[in-house]
Design a protein around this motif. Sequence first.
Motif, PDB file in Angstrom:
ATOM      1  N   ALA A  68     -14.984  -9.498  14.722  1.00 22.58           N
ATOM      2  CA  ALA A  68     -13.824  -8.623  14.549  1.00 22.58           C
ATOM      3  C   ALA A  68     -14.222  -7.158  14.607  1.00 22.58           C
ATOM      4  N   LEU A  69     -13.327  -6.370  15.182  1.00 17.29           N
ATOM      5  CA  LEU A  69     -13.344  -4.930  14.995  1.00 17.29           C
ATOM      6  C   LEU A  69     -12.320  -4.616  13.916  1.00 17.29           C
ATOM      7  N   LEU A  70     -12.740  -3.889  12.903  1.00 17.78           N
ATOM      8  CA  LEU A  70     -11.861  -3.549  11.786  1.00 17.78           C
ATOM      9  C   LEU A  70     -11.371  -2.116  11.928  1.00 17.78           C
ATOM     10  N   ALA A  71     -10.084  -1.924  11.770  1.00 13.20           N
ATOM     11  CA  ALA A  71      -9.510  -0.581  11.775  1.00 13.20           C
ATOM     12  C   ALA A  71      -8.729  -0.390  10.481  1.00 13.20           C
ATOM     13  N   SER A  72      -9.057   0.656   9.746  1.00 10.89           N
ATOM     14  CA  SER A  72      -8.310   0.987   8.535  1.00 10.89           C
ATOM     15  C   SER A  72      -7.227   1.996   8.883  1.00 10.89           C
ATOM     16  N   ILE A  73      -6.040   1.796   8.358  1.00 13.53           N
ATOM     17  CA  ILE A  73      -4.917   2.684   8.638  1.00 13.53           C
ATOM     18  C   ILE A  73      -4.529   3.419   7.365  1.00 13.53           C
ATOM     19  N   GLY A  74      -3.908   4.565   7.526  1.00  7.76           N
ATOM     20  CA  GLY A  74      -3.513   5.360   6.375  1.00  7.76           C
ATOM     21  C   GLY A  74      -2.454   4.664   5.538  1.00  7.76           C
ATOM     22  N   SER A  75      -2.660   4.618   4.228  1.00  9.29           N
ATOM     23  CA  SER A  75      -1.728   3.909   3.350  1.00  9.29           C
ATOM     24  C   SER A  75      -0.391   4.630   3.221  1.00  9.29           C
ATOM     25  N   THR A  76      -0.341   5.921   3.574  1.00 11.57           N
ATOM     26  CA  THR A  76       0.908   6.675   3.459  1.00 11.57           C
ATOM     27  C   THR A  76       1.523   6.989   4.820  1.00 11.57           C
ATOM     28  N   ARG A  77       0.902   6.519   5.894  1.00 12.45           N
ATOM     29  CA  ARG A  77       1.377   6.847   7.232  1.00 12.45           C
ATOM     30  C   ARG A  77       2.292   5.752   7.761  1.00 12.45           C
ATOM     31  N   SER A  78       3.340   6.156   8.459  1.00 12.19           N
ATOM     32  CA  SER A  78       4.280   5.204   9.035  1.00 12.19           C
ATOM     33  C   SER A  78       3.854   4.835  10.452  1.00 12.19           C
ATOM     34  N   TYR A  79       4.006   3.561  10.781  1.00 13.06           N
ATOM     35  CA  TYR A  79       3.734   3.054  12.120  1.00 13.06           C
ATOM     36  C   TYR A  79       4.943   2.246  12.567  1.00 13.06           C
ATOM     37  N   SER A  80       5.285   2.371  13.841  1.00 15.75           N
ATOM     38  CA  SER A  80       6.501   1.725  14.329  1.00 15.75           C
ATOM     39  C   SER A  80       6.429   0.208  14.242  1.00 15.75           C
ATOM     40  N   PHE A  81       5.239  -0.369  14.292  1.00  9.52           N
ATOM     41  CA  PHE A  81       5.104  -1.818  14.340  1.00  9.52           C
ATOM     42  C   PHE A  81       4.695  -2.426  12.997  1.00  9.52           C
ATOM     43  N   LEU A  82       4.540  -1.610  11.953  1.00  7.20           N
ATOM     44  CA  LEU A  82       4.112  -2.096  10.644  1.00  7.20           C
ATOM     45  C   LEU A  82       5.220  -1.925   9.611  1.00  7.20           C
ATOM     46  N   PRO A  83       5.156  -2.680   8.509  1.00  7.63           N
ATOM     47  CA  PRO A  83       6.086  -2.427   7.408  1.00  7.63           C
ATOM     48  C   PRO A  83       5.933  -0.994   6.898  1.00  7.63           C
ATOM     49  N   PRO A  84       6.976  -0.427   6.291  1.00 10.37           N
ATOM     50  CA  PRO A  84       6.896   0.947   5.777  1.00 10.37           C
ATOM     51  C   PRO A  84       5.772   1.100   4.749  1.00 10.37           C
ATOM     52  N   PRO A  85       5.291   2.333   4.548  1.00  9.03           N
ATOM     53  CA  PRO A  85       4.182   2.551   3.608  1.00  9.03           C
ATOM     54  C   PRO A  85       4.453   2.032   2.201  1.00  9.03           C
ATOM     55  N   ASP A  86       5.697   2.192   1.692  1.00  7.16           N
ATOM     56  CA  ASP A  86       5.966   1.735   0.332  1.00  7.16           C
ATOM     57  C   ASP A  86       5.904   0.215   0.230  1.00  7.16           C
ATOM     58  N   VAL A  87       6.295  -0.484   1.294  1.00  6.88           N
ATOM     59  CA  VAL A  87       6.199  -1.946   1.292  1.00  6.88           C
ATOM     60  C   VAL A  87       4.737  -2.373   1.300  1.00  6.88           C
ATOM     61  N   ARG A  88       3.931  -1.709   2.121  1.00  6.41           N
ATOM     62  CA  ARG A  88       2.504  -2.037   2.156  1.00  6.41           C
ATOM     63  C   ARG A  88       1.846  -1.707   0.820  1.00  6.41           C
ATOM     64  N   ARG A  89       2.249  -0.607   0.221  1.00  9.19           N
ATOM     65  CA  ARG A  89       1.645  -0.180  -1.046  1.00  9.19           C
ATOM     66  C   ARG A  89       1.971  -1.147  -2.177  1.00  9.19           C
ATOM     67  N   ASP A  90       3.162  -1.731  -2.142  1.00 10.69           N
ATOM     68  CA  ASP A  90       3.602  -2.602  -3.235  1.00 10.69           C
ATOM     69  C   ASP A  90       3.246  -4.068  -3.017  1.00 10.69           C
ATOM     70  N   MET A  91       2.506  -4.373  -1.966  1.00 14.80           N
ATOM     71  CA  MET A  91       2.128  -5.761  -1.709  1.00 14.80           C
ATOM     72  C   MET A  91       1.261  -6.283  -2.856  1.00 14.80           C
ATOM     73  N   PRO A  92       1.637  -7.377  -3.515  1.00 16.68           N
ATOM     74  CA  PRO A  92       0.834  -7.878  -4.633  1.00 16.68           C
ATOM     75  C   PRO A  92      -0.478  -8.492  -4.151  1.00 16.68           C
TER      76      PRO A  92
END
Length: 321
Positions: A68-92
């Motif tokens: 695998a190639l691992l890419a870390s994305i910003g926890s506060t940045r929005s991406y068109s293809f990802l859930p919103p930052p607050d949803v990602r932040r609140d993931m249990p």
Amino acid sequence: MVRNNVQLNVTEYLDNVYGVQFGVQHPVTGTTVWGTYCPLDDALWSDFHAQAIANAVCSQITGVLPYALLASIGSTRSYSFLPPPDVRRDMPAVLSRLDCGIVAGGVPANISLCSAEASEPLPMPPTLACIQYGDWTNKLISCQPKLFWLAPRLGSVRLVGGANSSYGRLEVINQETLDRGWGTVCAPGFDQEHAQAVCRDLGLPWTQAAVLPASAVPQAPPSQLIALDDIYCRQHWWPTADVHPPLSFARDCMRIWQGSLLRTCGYDADVGVACSGEVIMPLPPSPPSPVYGGYGGPPPPVYGPYGGYGGPPAYGIYAQS
């Protein structure tokens, strides 16, 4: 030997770019609880452990691309293809330990061979440390045929538009523009050494690799991102031995002017790569067929069995003199 019953929920956000959620069976209800992995042991925050988990995920979901190639994305940045930052932040969190670096003989075939411990309580709210240091809701994986010990500068590479997988237009995922997906490379300084590096990254023959002119591959659509328009490559020392590894385009190369929107070239200079040294050039377009009848031309001649125009002559009592 199965060590756990952890399940995977893998989403392919872009071509060969995946996000991962983990599922753990609740000890009381028996239902599967989905969430992220947030280690409690500081020793498990290392890049080595993250890489081992990502390798196991790729081995399980592809079977043929175990690294695998691992890419870390910003926890506060929005991406068109990802859930919103607050949803990602609140993931249990559902896992407090997931160690895939303990399997002898290489990459685990799947996550069930890794050592795992469920979070307590299950699910567990994400901790501040987990959010700050990047839990698995903020990691993307691209599966590859070879191992990258060091974090790549690009997310992934591919060749598209050719008649086979050994040549085509070079496209990359640039971590700087990850939210825009795959983009082309139009770097004027791209040479054979870079082409060989691309082919090695893809696990293809590379000694005869060649750079193709833009005319040899289909041009990218105007809406597609130009991901690299001028490149700089710097090789790293291998971390476990005093050797210099071959150049890797994904690991060692990047755009020179990070953050700049200036472009030094366009789609008419898109880079193409041939890994085998043999290229099947596209055929020229066929000339248009002639148009007959009421749509633009005279009708074709009709010949009867006797050679006359339109059919045989009429004989007998019904013939006209």
